[in-house]
Design an enzyme around this catalytic site. Structure first.
Site, PDB file in Angstrom:
ATOM      1  N   ARG A 138      45.289  44.893 112.888  1.00 17.23           N
ATOM      2  CA  ARG A 138      44.194  45.868 112.769  1.00 17.23           C
ATOM      3  C   ARG A 138      43.234  45.847 113.938  1.00 17.23           C
ATOM      4  O   ARG A 138      42.626  46.879 114.264  1.00 17.23           O
ATOM      5  CB  ARG A 138      43.414  45.612 111.469  1.00 17.23           C
ATOM      6  CG  ARG A 138      44.242  45.723 110.212  1.00 17.23           C
ATOM      7  CD  ARG A 138      44.862  47.103 110.058  1.00 17.23           C
ATOM      8  NE  ARG A 138      45.686  47.168 108.855  1.00 17.23           N
ATOM      9  CZ  ARG A 138      46.472  48.200 108.565  1.00 17.23           C
ATOM     10  NH1 ARG A 138      46.566  49.235 109.391  1.00 17.23           N
ATOM     11  NH2 ARG A 138      47.187  48.182 107.473  1.00 17.23           N
ATOM     12  N   GLU A 168      55.422  50.131 102.054  1.00 14.53           N
ATOM     13  CA  GLU A 168      55.893  51.511 102.206  1.00 14.53           C
ATOM     14  C   GLU A 168      57.296  51.669 101.616  1.00 14.53           C
ATOM     15  O   GLU A 168      58.024  50.700 101.432  1.00 14.53           O
ATOM     16  CB  GLU A 168      55.946  51.894 103.696  1.00 14.53           C
ATOM     17  CG  GLU A 168      54.647  51.608 104.442  1.00 14.53           C
ATOM     18  CD  GLU A 168      54.547  52.320 105.773  1.00 14.53           C
ATOM     19  OE1 GLU A 168      55.358  53.227 106.030  1.00 14.53           O
ATOM     20  OE2 GLU A 168      53.637  51.969 106.547  1.00 14.53           O
ATOM     21  N   GLU A 205      51.724  46.554 105.484  1.00  9.98           N
ATOM     22  CA  GLU A 205      51.647  47.869 104.844  1.00  9.98           C
ATOM     23  C   GLU A 205      52.864  48.016 103.950  1.00  9.98           C
ATOM     24  O   GLU A 205      54.005  47.906 104.413  1.00  9.98           O
ATOM     25  CB  GLU A 205      51.591  48.992 105.881  1.00  9.98           C
ATOM     26  CG  GLU A 205      50.303  48.960 106.689  1.00  9.98           C
ATOM     27  CD  GLU A 205      50.035  50.250 107.470  1.00  9.98           C
ATOM     28  OE1 GLU A 205      50.995  50.937 107.833  1.00  9.98           O
ATOM     29  OE2 GLU A 205      48.837  50.540 107.687  1.00  9.98           O
ATOM     30  N   LYS A 245      51.201  48.123 115.850  1.00 10.23           N
ATOM     31  CA  LYS A 245      52.305  48.274 114.900  1.00 10.23           C
ATOM     32  C   LYS A 245      53.660  47.886 115.478  1.00 10.23           C
ATOM     33  O   LYS A 245      54.578  47.572 114.724  1.00 10.23           O
ATOM     34  CB  LYS A 245      52.430  49.757 114.502  1.00 10.23           C
ATOM     35  CG  LYS A 245      51.169  50.371 113.954  1.00 10.23           C
ATOM     36  CD  LYS A 245      50.981  49.986 112.514  1.00 10.23           C
ATOM     37  CE  LYS A 245      49.945  50.886 111.863  1.00 10.23           C
ATOM     38  NZ  LYS A 245      50.003  50.748 110.405  1.00 10.23           N
ATOM     39  N   ASP A 304      55.370  47.415 107.077  1.00 14.56           N
ATOM     40  CA  ASP A 304      54.981  47.803 108.428  1.00 14.56           C
ATOM     41  C   ASP A 304      53.822  46.909 108.873  1.00 14.56           C
ATOM     42  O   ASP A 304      52.655  47.286 108.788  1.00 14.56           O
ATOM     43  CB  ASP A 304      54.575  49.284 108.421  1.00 14.56           C
ATOM     44  CG  ASP A 304      54.429  49.831 109.838  1.00 14.56           C
ATOM     45  OD1 ASP A 304      55.101  49.318 110.744  1.00 14.56           O
ATOM     46  OD2 ASP A 304      53.653  50.776 110.011  1.00 14.56           O
ATOM     47  N   HIS A 337      45.217  55.707 100.162  1.00  9.87           N
ATOM     48  CA  HIS A 337      45.227  54.909 101.393  1.00  9.87           C
ATOM     49  C   HIS A 337      44.452  55.608 102.509  1.00  9.87           C
ATOM     50  O   HIS A 337      43.605  54.997 103.171  1.00  9.87           O
ATOM     51  CB  HIS A 337      46.665  54.645 101.840  1.00  9.87           C
ATOM     52  CG  HIS A 337      46.763  54.013 103.200  1.00  9.87           C
ATOM     53  ND1 HIS A 337      46.340  52.723 103.443  1.00  9.87           N
ATOM     54  CD2 HIS A 337      47.218  54.490 104.394  1.00  9.87           C
ATOM     55  CE1 HIS A 337      46.538  52.438 104.722  1.00  9.87           C
ATOM     56  NE2 HIS A 337      47.064  53.494 105.330  1.00  9.87           N
ATOM     57  N   ASP A 397      56.671  57.214 110.842  1.00 10.81           N
ATOM     58  CA  ASP A 397      55.848  56.679 109.772  1.00 10.81           C
ATOM     59  C   ASP A 397      54.839  57.745 109.352  1.00 10.81           C
ATOM     60  O   ASP A 397      54.094  58.252 110.194  1.00 10.81           O
ATOM     61  CB  ASP A 397      55.123  55.422 110.275  1.00 10.81           C
ATOM     62  CG  ASP A 397      54.678  54.538 109.130  1.00 10.81           C
ATOM     63  OD1 ASP A 397      55.134  54.746 107.989  1.00 10.81           O
ATOM     64  OD2 ASP A 397      53.864  53.627 109.383  1.00 10.81           O
ATOM     65  N   GLU A 399      42.707  47.107 102.975  1.00 10.39           N
ATOM     66  CA  GLU A 399      42.086  47.759 101.820  1.00 10.39           C
ATOM     67  C   GLU A 399      41.748  46.746 100.721  1.00 10.39           C
ATOM     68  O   GLU A 399      40.676  46.811 100.114  1.00 10.39           O
ATOM     69  CB  GLU A 399      43.025  48.822 101.240  1.00 10.39           C
ATOM     70  CG  GLU A 399      43.252  50.006 102.159  1.00 10.39           C
ATOM     71  CD  GLU A 399      44.484  50.784 101.744  1.00 10.39           C
ATOM     72  OE1 GLU A 399      44.361  51.688 100.895  1.00 10.39           O
ATOM     73  OE2 GLU A 399      45.590  50.484 102.254  1.00 10.39           O
ATOM     74  N   GLN A 445      44.931  47.642 116.796  1.00  6.51           N
ATOM     75  CA  GLN A 445      45.015  49.058 116.426  1.00  6.51           C
ATOM     76  C   GLN A 445      43.675  49.774 116.600  1.00  6.51           C
ATOM     77  O   GLN A 445      43.609  50.882 117.139  1.00  6.51           O
ATOM     78  CB  GLN A 445      45.492  49.150 114.972  1.00  6.51           C
ATOM     79  CG  GLN A 445      45.729  50.554 114.468  1.00  6.51           C
ATOM     80  CD  GLN A 445      46.106  50.582 112.980  1.00  6.51           C
ATOM     81  OE1 GLN A 445      46.386  49.550 112.370  1.00  6.51           O
ATOM     82  NE2 GLN A 445      46.097  51.768 112.394  1.00  6.51           N
ATOM     83  N   THR A 502      58.564  45.686 112.171  1.00  3.69           N
ATOM     84  CA  THR A 502      58.569  46.384 110.886  1.00  3.69           C
ATOM     85  C   THR A 502      59.773  45.827 110.121  1.00  3.69           C
ATOM     86  O   THR A 502      60.895  45.905 110.618  1.00  3.69           O
ATOM     87  CB  THR A 502      58.766  47.902 111.102  1.00  3.69           C
ATOM     88  OG1 THR A 502      57.739  48.390 111.973  1.00  3.69           O
ATOM     89  CG2 THR A 502      58.715  48.652 109.782  1.00  3.69           C
TER      90      THR A 502
END
Lengths: 400, 400
Positions: free
Chosen positions: A226, A190, A188, A242, A222, A122, A115, A347, A229, A246
């Protein structure tokens, strides 16, 4: 330009022809190509046409992917002829199956999953949120496409339910960590690149060889916890935040189909080292749409990504690391410069401080029962749109 | 306790019986058990004894590993009887092949590769070297076994040459990074745990189920380019500094064989969260020896590791991540408290500032042509030693 009836808003027009693995009832999973709302059942069709198509009968795309670019090209030419030439109607029609009658599977067995972190918007947003008192971009960010390895064994098919992960996290101001279900479950958005042809251990893949190795792309969500993490990620990077899941989309869109949407890569300043440089570096003009339950909450643009996929592959292998058939390397979260272009809820809600309105309610992170669907469309200069389909998943409560 | 002649200093006594994949000339690779300096050719022996042994004819251990603990146990009991019972001599002797006549292969296909960081001495040393002005251990270190995903596709068999990796690194005081061959090529002495039985996605593996999932261990040398690593590793962890190669030993030693060397895990303070706690947590009394060319430069002790392997597996899956047959999770560098017990040259040479004497010359990191061999021995209370064999690799010059 096809005799097959296709709805105007279909992601899968006659130039796209993405490949995937489908199952009908109890039959063996096998390879198909999507057109409109149908699947072309490739194995028996190839058989009927006296073509060697054993790779089409496999339960994953890996055997096909391993054949390399000449075979990818020949298959695409065959498919284009089948759907464009009215004379093929009688021979092809018996092998069209409505997509509504099939179940899509994980399209390929994932070998290694990497990844990247290739969106400047970002990386800047995350830097501001996680390290508010420092420069948002770390010193290495503009010199190399930062990346890390993810967990290949938990890459799952679109539609797979996502069990809310539990683990350790530390509440602000707490002395010690707590164990419990993640309270900051996120997505996420992607783009994932799928490797077909392997490379040789000890031999870097030059930036010009990108298309020899990469077959195409999938949408990637993904999923990210948080809170897990934030507590775990120093100094060795994200791990349990993570690794629980996925999700990827079922249809792999080829680089050949995407080529029409290629756009110039933006200026890179400071200039990159020679192994990352090239005249022909591109991005793709893909726009994603993120649906949180029924609400469209964001439309991240891929064309603004800082690092091109050819740079990602060249960097990934510059130390001699080899790639294998089935490797998946993803772009990292795609975020644009506008608020409604951000590719994660971290975000979008600015760390949970600015809730997003979903179905009339203020929301920050995912709740049990929430469903997230990401779609993607590549735009081309002639107005044709090449759809990437969608990737979806629903949150189940944590296991107690 | 065996009719087979075994040299006194052999790593592979009659209680060990490690499994691996060997090849004789152009024959197909297949599974064997090591005893003394011989290999038992399991597939034809099982056949001759009218046993179902199709898994023994496979070119990797994965099929055998997937059978799970009852089959592992039955196979061990069969082998123990074969080598202990003099009456079996006539039936077994035809299937003994000298190890000098075989080439050992990668023992299993690696699914996901995870690397932990479980030695307090190592983490403290690295903290002091990389972040001299801060607390050496980060706040999370004693609460969870820190880990990250490595590259499964570049795990290679012992004896594979290691091409010196090139990449980006930043010289001290330089404004911008340079591209070139790594100048700080290093090793990491580790113990790797091999997963046999898979777990279910979304379901954590409780700490008590370690032996249901893990078959055994291999020696691991996690080659590391410290200059690449130092420049790239923030914020997502090590990537190219590690991904070019990881070497593992050819013989997988079972937990059943290792059990006799189990030792109590040291005290963990602060106490760990309940999912990481247990009465029965152990380490193994394994001592490694690191040979840099012909010089014995270090003897790291595994018994001092802070985190037990059962804690590693419980943590790895606490978020619902599943494990698969062929997963490899390694301990991270094993370092003891003494200088000659450090498991990396980074630590042995204290960041390059205190050279080590190798063949009469002062050395810090690896030079082209250097060879590193790591051996490992598990000690047991009755004085029997269970050898792990060795893992070796030689450095080739960088590709220009």
């Amino acid at each position: 330009m096809t005799w097959i009836e296709i709805a105007e808003n279909s992601p899968f027009g006659p130039e796209n022809l993405p490949l995937g693995i489908f199952r009908v009832g109890d039959e063996e999973p096998r390879m198909g190509a999507a057109i409109g709302d149908q699947v072309i059942d490739l194995a028996p069709l190839a058989s009927a046409q006296m073509l060697d198509g054993s790779q089409f009968a496999e339960p994953s795309l890996n055997a096909f992917l391993a054949l390399g670019r000449p075979a990818w090209h020949a298959t695409r030419e065959w498919l284009l002829e089948l759907v464009r030439n009215e004379n093929e109607r009688d021979s092809v029609e018996p092998y069209l199956i409505p997509q509504s009658a099939v179940t899509m599977q994980l399209p390929f067995e994932v070998s290694d999953y990497v990844d990247f972190y290739a969106s400047e918007h970002h990386a800047t947003n995350v830097g501001r949120l996680f390290r508010p008192d420092a420069e948002p971009l770390l010193p290495n960010w503009k010199h190399l496409p930062v990346g890390y390895h993810g967990r290949a064994g938990t890459v799952v098919a679109s539609g797979t339910d996502i069990v809310r992960p539990s683990g350790q996290w530390k509440a602000p101001g707490a002395d010690a960590p707590t164990y419990g279900p993640s309270q900051r479950l996120d997505i996420e958005v992607e783009l994932g690149y799928v490797v077909g042809s392997p490379s040789i251990l000890g031999r870097p893949v030059p930036i010009t060889d990108f298309k020899e190795h990469v077959y195409g792309v999938v949408l990637v969500n993904d999923w990210s916890a948080r809170d897990l993490q934030a507590w775990e990620y120093v100094p060795l990077g994200p791990f349990l935040g993570k690794s629980f899941a996925t999700s990827i989309s079922p249809w792999v869109v080829s680089l050949d189909a995407l080529e029409a949407s290629a756009v110039r890569l933006g200026k890179q300043e400071p200039p990159v080292l020679p192994y990352l440089a090239g005249e022909e570096l591109t991005n793709f003009d893909i726009t994603f749409e993120v649906y949180w339950n029924s609400a469209l909450v964001s439309s991240p643009p891929y064309r603004e990504m800082y690092w091109s996929p050819a740079q990602m592959l060249a960097h990934l292998t510059v130390n001699g690391a080899s790639v294998r058939t089935g490797d998946l390397f993803a772009s990292g979260t795609v975020s644009g410069g506008e608020k409604d272009q951000r590719g994660s809820f971290l975000e979008l809600s600015w760390g949970g401080r600015e809730p997003v309105t979903v179905d009339g309610e203020p929301r920050t992170f995912l709740e049990d029962g929430d469903e997230v669907t990401i779609t993607g469309w590549a735009a081309t200069p002639d107005g044709t749109k090449i759809g990437l389909g969608s990737v979806t998943g629903r949150i189940l409560p944590a296991v107690s």
